[in-house]
Design a protein around this motif. Structure first.
Motif, mmCIF file in Angstrom:
data_model
loop_
_atom_site.group_PDB
_atom_site.id
_atom_site.type_symbol
_atom_site.label_atom_id
_atom_site.label_comp_id
_atom_site.label_asym_id
_atom_site.label_seq_id
_atom_site.Cartn_x
_atom_site.Cartn_y
_atom_site.Cartn_z
ATOM 1 N N ASN A 254 42.443 14.562 -17.017
ATOM 2 C CA ASN A 254 43.077 13.247 -17.166
ATOM 3 C C ASN A 254 43.079 12.476 -15.854
ATOM 4 O O ASN A 254 42.790 11.275 -15.826
ATOM 5 N N SER A 257 39.598 11.167 -15.062
ATOM 6 C CA SER A 257 39.199 10.004 -15.870
ATOM 7 C C SER A 257 39.819 8.721 -15.324
ATOM 8 O O SER A 257 39.175 7.664 -15.334
ATOM 9 N N ARG A 261 37.642 5.664 -13.570
ATOM 10 C CA ARG A 261 37.783 4.283 -14.045
ATOM 11 C C ARG A 261 37.984 3.332 -12.856
ATOM 12 O O ARG A 261 37.371 2.254 -12.805
ATOM 13 N N GLN A 266 31.983 3.925 -16.307
ATOM 14 C CA GLN A 266 32.247 3.549 -17.693
ATOM 15 C C GLN A 266 32.773 4.763 -18.460
ATOM 16 O O GLN A 266 32.055 5.419 -19.214
ATOM 17 N N THR A 268 36.271 6.314 -20.745
ATOM 18 C CA THR A 268 37.421 5.907 -21.558
ATOM 19 C C THR A 268 38.527 6.934 -21.378
ATOM 20 O O THR A 268 38.417 8.055 -21.881
ATOM 21 N N PRO A 269 39.582 6.571 -20.658
ATOM 22 C CA PRO A 269 40.687 7.515 -20.483
ATOM 23 C C PRO A 269 41.357 7.813 -21.816
ATOM 24 O O PRO A 269 41.266 7.014 -22.766
ATOM 25 N N SER A 271 43.638 7.837 -24.908
ATOM 26 C CA SER A 271 44.489 6.755 -25.422
ATOM 27 C C SER A 271 45.969 7.118 -25.375
ATOM 28 O O SER A 271 46.830 6.224 -25.425
ATOM 29 N N ASN A 275 48.978 2.682 -20.441
ATOM 30 C CA ASN A 275 48.413 1.795 -19.417
ATOM 31 C C ASN A 275 47.040 2.221 -18.911
ATOM 32 O O ASN A 275 46.443 1.508 -18.095
ATOM 33 N N ALA A 276 46.533 3.350 -19.357
ATOM 34 C CA ALA A 276 45.233 3.801 -18.848
ATOM 35 C C ALA A 276 44.126 2.802 -19.166
ATOM 36 O O ALA A 276 43.177 2.640 -18.384
ATOM 37 N N ASP A 277 44.243 2.103 -20.303
ATOM 38 C CA ASP A 277 43.217 1.142 -20.680
ATOM 39 C C ASP A 277 43.245 -0.121 -19.824
ATOM 40 O O ASP A 277 42.330 -0.939 -19.869
ATOM 41 N N ARG A 278 44.299 -0.282 -19.000
ATOM 42 C CA ARG A 278 44.394 -1.461 -18.131
ATOM 43 C C ARG A 278 43.716 -1.247 -16.781
ATOM 44 O O ARG A 278 43.618 -2.188 -15.986
ATOM 45 N N ARG A 280 40.942 -1.027 -14.029
ATOM 46 C CA ARG A 280 39.654 -1.667 -13.799
ATOM 47 C C ARG A 280 39.085 -1.148 -12.475
ATOM 48 O O ARG A 280 39.773 -0.472 -11.711
#
Length: 505
Positions: A254, A257, A261, A266, A268-269, A271, A275-278, A280
Motif C-alpha cells: 500500500n 502504491s 503515484r 500510472q 491505482t492505489p 480504493s 484520499n488515495a485517488d487524490r 498526483r
C-alpha cells in the motif's frame, strides 16, 4: 572573508563548511604534481563530518589508505543543453560524459591511467532530479550523451532562475568536478500554489500478534489531525491531501502504491484507502510529510527496518531473516522515494533505532553511496528520528502516544510550544522538527519521574532477540534519556514553510 573554512588532520582527513563550494584548497600528489585536484574529490575516503570536535573529544579514527593507491583520474561531465519542452513547465537536460586519462608515476615510471564514468547525478537547485546508476556505457571514443526528460521547473513567484548541476564518479568512487549551468525561467511560466501531501503510518496490530503495540496507530491519527487543522491556513498550500495507513492497511504494498503515484507512475492505489485517488505527481511547489510509528530494527550491516503490518505470522517475538525480508528496509524506501519530485520532503520516524534510517556510517556529502541517507542528502530532505541508532524509542501509557509524536503533536502544535526559535507567532517546519529534538528528553524525564511504565518500540528492556545464525544479543536502554536525531539536508533557495499559527479564540 565569506566565512568558509576547511580543517585537516595530519593523515589528510578533512571537514569543511560546504562540501560543494570549496574554493582555493586542492590535493597535490607526488606522482602527478602538476595536477591540483579539488578537495571534495576524495570524500569517501577522507571526509569526516565534525572532525574538529571529534578530535578534541579524543576519538580514535580507523586507518585510511593512501590516495596513491586510488585511481584519481576524474571523469568529464558537462551539461550540454537545457531546453524547454513545448511551452510546458518541464525541460529536457542533455549531459555529456567522457572517460579521462592522465599520466602518473608508478614505481618511478610514467604510466597512463584511465577511468570510466559511474553513477551520474543531475540536480535542480541542489535537489536530485535525474540519475543514471552504475557504469555508463561509452562509445568507441570514450564518450556518452545522457538525456533527462520531463524535468519539472518550479512555479513560484520568488524563483526566477534555477541552477542545474551534474557530476559523476570514476572507477574508484572519486567524484568528478561539478558542472553547473543557470537557466532563466520562461516569462509565461505563471506561479502555481503547491499542494501538501501527508502520509501517516501507525501499526498497532501485526500479523504476528506478539509484536503488537498500544499507541502507534493513535500516533498516526494525531499527527494527521493536528496538521490537517493547522497546516493549510499557515502554509499557503492550496490543499492538504492526507492519508493514514494503520494496522491491516499499513502494508509495504500500500505504501509503495502511494509513493509510486506521487512519483508519476500510472498506478491505482487500493480504493479502500481514503484520499488515495487524490494523489498526483508531486511538483517542486509541493510538500511531502511521511511519518511512521511502529517497531524499528537495525541489523548488523546498519540497515534500518520499519515493521509494517505484513511481517508474517508467528508465535514468537523473534527477529528472523524471513521477518526482515518482509519488513520495509531503508534501502527499499530510498528506491521508492527517488522519483518523487516534491520541493520539500520530510520524514518522521517514531521507532527504535530510527537514526539508523540514514545509515550508521553515512557521511552527508555529494557521494555515490546508496541508501536512504544518501538519497536524503541528494533530495535535500529532512529526517527526524525518535532515537539514536543504538537506542530504543518509547511509548507511554500515561500519555498514550510515542514520546516523539506526543512532543510534536500535543506539546509542539496543540500547546504551540514549538514556536521557540524564535518566538514569532508562527511555527516553521524546521522549528517544529527542532522542537521535537529539544522536547523529547525532557518529556522522557517527566514520564519517568511519574513512575509510569514505558515500552520500547522494537524490544522490551532486557529482551533477548534471536538473530538466526548471528546468535543472540541482549538489548537494554543504553542512555538515560531518549534522544531524537534531526538530519536536515535542505539546500534549496526558498522560504521556510510555516505549518501553524496561533489558534484564534
Amino acid at each position: 572573508t565569506d566565512g568558509s573554512w576547511v580543517i585537516t588532520d595530519p593523515a589528510g582527513r578533512f571537514d569543511t563548511a560546504d562540501l560543494e563550494e570549496i574554493q582555493g584548497v586542492h590535493w597535490v600528489m607526488p606522482d602527478d604534481p602538476l595536477t591540483p585536484v579539488p578537495i571534495e574529490a576524495f570524500m569517501k575516503e577522507y571526509y569526516e563530518p565534525g572532525l574538529l570536535p571529534r578530535i578534541l573529544n579524543g576519538e580514535t579514527f580507523p586507518p585510511i589508505r593512501s590516495l596513491l593507491s586510488l585511481n584519481r583520474v576524474q571523469p568529464v561531465v558537462k551539461i550540454a543543453a537545457v531546453q524547454r519542452d513545448n511551452e510546458r513547465d518541464t525541460v529536457t537536460v542533455t549531459v555529456e560524459v567522457a572517460k579521462a586519462t592522465r599520466t602518473m608515476l608508478r614505481n618511478g615510471q610514467p604510466v597512463p591511467v584511465t577511468t570510466g564514468v559511474h553513477d551520474l547525478k543531475l540536480f535542480r537547485d541542489g535537489q536530485l532530479v535525474g540519475f543514471k546508476e552504475g557504469a555508463l556505457l561509452l562509445d568507441e571514443s570514450g564518450k556518452a550523451t545522457i538525456t533527462f526528460t520531463d524535468i519539472r521547473l518550479p512555479r513560484q513567484s520568488e524563483v526566477k532562475t534555477v541552477e542545474f548541476a551534474a557530476y559523476a564518479f570514476n572507477d574508484d568512487g572519486v567524484k568528478s568536478p561539478t558542472h553547473r549551468t543557470p537557466f532563466t525561467l520562461p516569462a509565461d511560466l505563471t506561479p502555481v500554489p503547491g499542494k501538501a501531501y501527508l502520509i501517516t503510518i501507525g501499526v498497532n496490530r501485526y500479523q504476528n500478534p506478539r509484536w503488537n503495540l498500544n499507541y502507534a496507530a493513535p500516533d498516526a491519527e494525531i499527527i494527521r489531525r493536528m496538521l490537517e487543522a493547522r497546516l493549510p491556513p499557515a502554509s499557503g498550500y492550496r490543499e492538504l491531501i492526507s492519508i493514514t495507513l494503520t494496522d491491516e492497511q499499513a502494508t509495504k504494498a500500500n505504501l509503495k502504491s502511494l509513493l509510486d503515484r506521487l512519483a508519476g507512475q500510472q498506478v491505482t492505489p487500493p480504493s479502500a484507502i481514503p484520499n488515495a485517488d487524490r494523489l498526483r505527481q508531486a511538483t517542486p511547489q509541493d510538500l511531502l510529510i511521511l511519518s511512521f510509528s511502529g517497531h524499528g530494527y537495525v541489523d548488523e550491516r546498519g540497515i534500518f527496518y520499519a515493521f509494517t503490518h505484513d511481517i508474517g505470522v508467528g508465535t514468537d517475538k523473534t527477529v528472523t531473516p524471513d521477518l526482515l525480508s518482509r519488513a520495509l528496509s531503508s534501502d527499499e524506501l530510498s528506491q521508492w522515494l527517488r522519483n518523487v519530485d516534491a520541493g520539500n520532503m520530510v520524514m518522521i520516524v517514531d521507532a527504535c533505532h530510527s537514526a539508523a534510517t540514514v545509515g550508521e556510517r553515512f557521511k552527508p556529502g555529494p557521494m555515490g553511496s546508496r541508501g536512504l541517507g544518501q538519497l536524503a542528502y541528494d533530495k535535500g530532505m529532512r529526517i527526524l528520528a525518535a532515537s539514536q541508532a543504538d537506542d530504543v524509542a518509547l511509548e507511554s501509557n500515561r500519555i498514550q502516544h510515542g514520546l516523539l509524536t506526543y512532543a510534536l503533536a500535543r506539546d509542539g502544535l496543540e500547546a504551540f510550544q514549538a514556536d521557540f526559535q524564535p518566538v514569532d507567532q508562527r511555527i516553521a517546519l524546521r522549528e517544529w522538527l527542532a522542537y521535537g529534538v529539544d522536547r523529547v528528553p525532557k518529556l522522557y524525564e517527566e514520564v519517568r519521574s511519574g513512575q509510569v511504565s514505558t515500552w520500547g518500540r522494537g524490544e522490551d528492556k532486557g529482551f533477548v532477540l534471536h538473530l538466526g545464525d548471528a546468535g543472540r544479543r541482549s538489548l537494554t536502554k543504553r542512555n538515560p534519556y531518549q534522544t531524537p536525531a534531526l538530519f536536515d539536508f535542505t539546500r534549496q533557495r526558498r522560504a521556510e514553510v510555516s505549518i501553524a499559527l496561533p489558534a484564534t479564540p
